[in-house]
Design an enzyme around this catalytic site. Structure first.
Site, PDB file in Angstrom:
ATOM      1  CG  HIS A 295      -1.979  -0.997   1.244  1.00  0.00           C
ATOM      2  ND1 HIS A 295      -2.304  -1.730   2.361  1.00  0.00           N
ATOM      3  CD2 HIS A 295      -2.816  -1.413   0.263  1.00  0.00           C
ATOM      4  CE1 HIS A 295      -3.298  -2.557   2.068  1.00  0.00           C
ATOM      5  NE2 HIS A 295      -3.620  -2.381   0.808  1.00  0.00           N
ATOM      6  CE1 TYR A 468       6.237   1.448   7.937  1.00  0.00           C
ATOM      7  CE2 TYR A 468       4.249   1.748   9.244  1.00  0.00           C
ATOM      8  CZ  TYR A 468       5.464   2.218   8.776  1.00  0.00           C
ATOM      9  OH  TYR A 468       5.898   3.465   9.151  1.00  0.00           O
ATOM     10  CG  HIS A 469      -0.301  -3.049   5.089  1.00  0.00           C
ATOM     11  ND1 HIS A 469      -1.266  -2.069   4.965  1.00  0.00           N
ATOM     12  CD2 HIS A 469      -0.072  -3.190   6.410  1.00  0.00           C
ATOM     13  CE1 HIS A 469      -1.601  -1.633   6.168  1.00  0.00           C
ATOM     14  NE2 HIS A 469      -0.887  -2.296   7.067  1.00  0.00           N
ATOM     15  N   PRO A 470       3.472  -5.448   2.835  1.00  0.00           N
ATOM     16  CG  PRO A 470       5.648  -6.157   3.321  1.00  0.00           C
ATOM     17  CD  PRO A 470       4.528  -5.302   3.855  1.00  0.00           C
TER      18      PRO A 470
END
Length: 560
Positions: A295, A468-470
């Site tokens: 994101h 922080y959403h890989p």
């Protein structure tokens, strides 16, 4: 220490903690967890506000950086990832979000049987212990505590009033019947302390279950294969290289960056990538490391004089003495803050069928992932694009397991992502300029002077980074570029499964920790070959009530 186990779990993050905790419920199987970081049970983890000490540093944090991002003017992005038991659930903002129901229906439509919303909802409920909400969408008996915030911050009501003044809907539950709206986040806390995946699933059982072995400061170097079957791992443990063996399966749960890295170091991945570093190929899987999604996120920052926000001042120091006492005595107050206390899921265009942006309203002035401090007090508001079109990659830097991988999220590679973020920027600023918030703001720190679309685009390129959403680098599917099948088994090899965010075929519309825990709960049933949930036809939902045998083709030991 025994060197042979039924299951070896590589990575003690969210997925690994769930799998190990659940599998070790059976006293007839042995489980070993290998975590590169520490124990995940110290004060900086358990006190929620301690995240501010971990996020910008290497404390319990891999603190990765990306390669130069053309879409961000050549900047390198920052990618914090948890390095301790609990993984990123031990350093994150604890926001409990599942995503939109259509995200999972999309997974099923892509050919991943068993992953629709109605398929996965019971696993969310199975994991959850919601302190307040008890209905068809929530669980009350799971190990993961989900709670209302205990800060009592007056900016909650001011934020909600700003939404009403802006004409935006207000919601009490982002994870219920409808996601859209503005509201206060529920968080993974238990009695005011962080409830990481480790505290929920693993720590209570260490040294209490004879069949569970947990090794910290243990960095796996490669997976060992006998032909096409994964049979063990080489691990650097206590400075000594050791070989551990698995009778049944090896479960990779090292995350969206290090799971594909470990696969490639072990000979599973794109041939050209392995050949470049002289790695002997076990299986050519071209999709390993591809399909990275994250994101893109922009942060508005404002100064305020209110001591109800976190900040650096004499007044804040005096107040914090009282807050320390309050936390010690009541487990309430500022030290229970996750910082991102409020949020929203909004549509930038009314014709959209689901929200396309998410907000995180922060009771502090955040600059460069808290790596830059400002004197005084402030507020922030993140806005992120929920379903970016850009796709990045994770590749090897070298054949040395100690070297971090090359991470390329390719932010704004697809120009439409930038245009969608412009729309999100405008909507977010409108909310922050509503009187209920504007009356408390003394200065716009980051966006003053950005008014035209071109000025907004320039500011977005200057300051956008990850939230922080890989996910997605070992995606689930049935085509030739898929890395795992719908039962999370690595294609082309045997006895190897992946249970972390890397298997997500597409990025879900929200924070990714709760979905990762859900994936792991479902993986436990796939590994065991039986289910713990039962459909309830009258409601259309399934509930975590019973155990049923899975179809034989879903047996955990079937060869791929």
């Amino acid at each position: 220490m025994s060197k042979i186990f039924d299951y070896i779990v590589v990575g003690g993050g969210s997925g690994g903690c769930v799998v190990a905790g659940r599998l070790s419920e059976d006293p007839d199987v042995t489980v070993c967890v290998l975590e590169a970081g520490g124990g995940g049970n110290d004060a900086v983890v358990n006190i929620p506000a301690g995240a501010v000490a971990m996020l910008p540093t290497r404390l319990n944090n891999w603190a990765f950086e990306t390669v130069s991002q053309a879409g961000l003017g050549g900047r390198r992005g920052y990618q914090p990832r948890g390095r301790t038991l609990g993984g990123s659930s031990a350093i994150n903002a604890m926001v409990y979000i599942r995503g939109h129901r259509s995200d999972y229906d999309d997974w099923a439509a892509l050919g991943n049987a068993g992953w629709s919303y109605e398929d996965v909802l019971p696993y969310f409920r199975l994991s959850e212990h919601n302190e307040r909400i008890d209905n068809a969408w929530h669980g009350r008996d799971g190990p993961l505590w989900v709670s209302d915030l205990r800060t009592g911050n007056p900016f909650h009501s001011r934020y909600l009033e700003a939404a009403r003044q802006t004409g935006l809907p207000v919601t009490d539950d982002f994870n219920g019947a409808q996601q859209e709206g503005v509201g206060i986040y529920q968080v993974t806390q238990k009695h005011g302390e962080r409830c990481s995946a480790a505290r929920a699933y693993l720590l209570p059982h260490i040294e209490r279950r004879d069949n569970l072995r947990v090794e910290t400061h243990a960095q796996v170097q490669r997976i060992i294969f006998d032909g096409k079957r994964a049979v063990g791992v080489e691990v650097l443990l206590g400075g000594i290289m050791q070989t551990l063996r698995a009778r049944r399966e090896i479960v990779l749960a090292a995350g969206a960056f290090q799971t594909p890295q470990l696969l490639m170091l072990s000979g599973v991945g794109p041939f050209h990538e392995l050949d470049r570093f002289g790695i002997r190929m076990i299986a050519h899987l071209p999709g390993v490391g591809k399909n990275l999604q994250d994101h893109p996120d922009f942060i508005f920052g404002y100064r305020t004089r209110s001591l109800d926000t976190m900040g650096v001042s004499i007044g804040a120091g005096m107040r914090m003495l009282g807050e320390l006492r309050r936390f010690r005595n009541e487990r309430r107050g500022m030290l229970t803050s996750n910082f991102a206390e409020c949020g929203a899921f909004l549509k930038t265009r009314p014709e959209l069928d689901r929200p396309d942006i998410q907000l995180h309203f922060v009771v502090a002035l955040v600059d460069d992932h808290a790596r830059k401090f400002h004197l005084g007090h402030g507020l922030s508001c993140h806005v992120c694009l929920l379903r970016p079109r850009s796709r990045g990659s994770v590749t090897l830097r070298s054949a040395d397991p100690q070297d971090a991988p090359l991470i390329d999220p390719a932010f704004f590679h697809d120009s439409q992502d930038l245009e969608d973020m412009v729309a999100g920027f405008k909507l977010s600023r409108k909310l922050m300029q509503a009187p209920a918030l504007a009356d408390w703001i003394t200065k716009d720190v980051f966006t003053a002077g950005a008014n035209t679309d071109d000025e907004i685009r320039q500011r977005l390129r200057q300051r956008t980074d990850t939230v922080y959403h890989p996910v997605g680098t070992c995606r689930m599917g049935s085509d030739e570029n898929a890395v795992v099948d719908s039962q999370l088994r690595v294609r082309g090899v045997e006895a190897l499964r992946i249970v972390d965010a890397s298997v997500m075929p597409t990025l879900i519309g929200g924070n990714t920790n709760a979905p990762t825990i859900m994936i792991a709960e479902k993986a436990v049933d796939l590994i065991r070959g039986r289910t713990r949930v039962q459909a309830q036809p009258e409601s259309g939902f399934a509930t975590p009530l019973s155990t049923q045998s899975l179809h034989p083709k879903e047996s955990s030991h079937a060869a791929v």
